[in-house]
Scaffold this active site. Structure first.
Site, mmCIF file in Angstrom:
data_model
loop_
_atom_site.group_PDB
_atom_site.id
_atom_site.type_symbol
_atom_site.label_atom_id
_atom_site.label_comp_id
_atom_site.label_asym_id
_atom_site.label_seq_id
_atom_site.Cartn_x
_atom_site.Cartn_y
_atom_site.Cartn_z
ATOM 1 C CE LYS A 53 14.342 7.995 32.044
ATOM 2 N NZ LYS A 53 15.031 7.867 33.327
ATOM 3 C CD GLN A 97 16.847 5.226 35.083
ATOM 4 O OE1 GLN A 97 16.861 6.064 34.171
ATOM 5 N NE2 GLN A 97 15.798 5.071 35.859
ATOM 6 C CG ASP A 120 18.412 13.021 35.718
ATOM 7 O OD1 ASP A 120 17.191 12.998 35.520
ATOM 8 O OD2 ASP A 120 19.144 12.018 35.749
HETATM 9 N N1 GUN Z 1 15.365 6.930 38.415
HETATM 10 C C1 GUN Z 1 14.043 7.168 38.564
HETATM 11 N N2 GUN Z 1 13.710 8.381 38.049
HETATM 12 C C2 GUN Z 1 14.855 8.903 37.570
HETATM 13 C C3 GUN Z 1 15.159 10.144 36.932
HETATM 14 O O1 GUN Z 1 14.309 11.013 36.710
HETATM 15 N N3 GUN Z 1 16.467 10.326 36.592
HETATM 16 C C4 GUN Z 1 17.424 9.388 36.859
HETATM 17 N N4 GUN Z 1 18.683 9.665 36.503
HETATM 18 N N5 GUN Z 1 17.180 8.246 37.454
HETATM 19 C C5 GUN Z 1 15.896 8.002 37.801
#
Ligand code: GUN
Length: 296
Positions: A53, A97, A120
């Site tokens: 990311k 995350q 998100d």
């Molecule tokens: N963990 C797995 N996929 C995601 C996501 O799309 N966002 C976040 N914050 N954590 C994740």
């Protein structure tokens, strides 16, 4: 012939679009979209996602910061860090995350991000706006799934979509997005009775359960579009390699069996996964424009 839905190809196109838009915002509005990614703990899979990311947002020309916090970080420390990021005008998106270590509660953390920087789509305001049919920041993985489904099937009106899994991050928002496309949506989950029969009625089958190869070939309606959101690490099939501790990534769908039946299917890896990060970049640009009062 089953069509393989190449998520990485769609993601690359999306990333190129975002990169162009970032350059335009910089040139025309002196605005550089900024994203903060926060990771608590040292889960290797989460570390890999967070690294990707950070790298991809930088590559798209964004301001990007990554905050790595130790696994024993307290709720107060995490809240303080997120509150600080939420007040930083260089940042337009914040992603914490998930999953967080067990001793931490994600709900107040997401609340502290606030709806505007919630790239998100997890904040109750964004989740509620999605249900209400209002413009919202929508979770990245479901948004990416919808792009793939529409690119494959075109108009979705009247199609029966079965979503297996009811998480806030995937199951619930993808169901809402499909409903907004005039699909008939069935939500199935761990307590659903006779899941195979329900899956067999799906024109669009979205698997988001986190159980390796759970969806078998004979659960799939011939010609269905199968979207596999699962990312599960399992030992190699070959016992000699498995004995050496070798692992690989598989989805929630038994891919080999599904290939015999489905009309189209996302592979794992290189299916839904790359779309998640591409949509995160897109959401960050959208958040930056909304915060700066620029039309989206
Ligand atoms: N963990 C797995 N996929 C995601 C996501 O799309 N966002 C976040 N914050 N954590 C994740």
């Amino acid at each position: 012939m089953t069509k393989i839905i190449e998520g990485n190809v769609h993601a690359e196109r999306l990333r190129a679009e975002v990169t162009g838009e970032v350059a335009r915002l910089q040139a025309e509005h002196d605005l550089q979209p900024g994203l903060a990614v926060v990771l608590v703990g040292d889960d290797p899979a989460s570390q890999a996602y967070v690294k990707s990311k950070g790298e991809q947002s930088t590559a798209a020309g964004m301001y990007s910061v990554t905050h790595l916090l130790p696994g024993d970080t307290s709720q107060e420390t995490l809240m303080a860090r997120v509150t600080e990021l939420a007040a930083d005008p260089r940042l337009h998106g914040i992603l914490v995350q998930l999953p967080l270590p067990k001793h931490l509660d994600e709900k107040p953390v997401i609340a502290a991000i606030g709806p505007d920087k919630d790239v998100d789509g997890l904040h109750v305001v964004n989740a509620g706006r999605l249900v209400a049919g209002l413009p919202a920041l929508v979770a990245c993985t479901p948004t990416g799934c919808l792009v793939l489904i529409k690119a494959t099937l075109g108009d979705l009106t009247g199609k029966h979509a079965v979503v297996v899994g009811r998480s806030l991050l995937v199951g619930k928002p993808i169901a809402q997005l499909l409903l907004a496309e005039d699909c008939t949506v069935t939500m199935a989950h761990s307590k659903t009775v006779d899941l195979p029969s329900i899956c067999r009625t799906a024109d669009i089958l979205v698997a988001a359960v986190g159980k390796p190869r759970m969806i078998r070939g004979d659960w799939i309606k011939p010609g269905a579009c199968v979207i596999d959101v699962g990312i599960n690490r399992v030992p190699f099939d070959n016992p000699e390699q498995a004995a050496l501790g070798k692992t690989k990534i598989v989805g929630d769908v038994n891919y080999k069996e599904a290939l015999e039946v489905a009309g189209s299917i996302t592979p794992v890896p290189k299916g839904v996964g790359p779309m998640t990060v591409a949509v995160l970049l897109q959401n960050t640009v959208k958040a930056a424009k909304l915060q700066a009062g620029i039309a989206v």
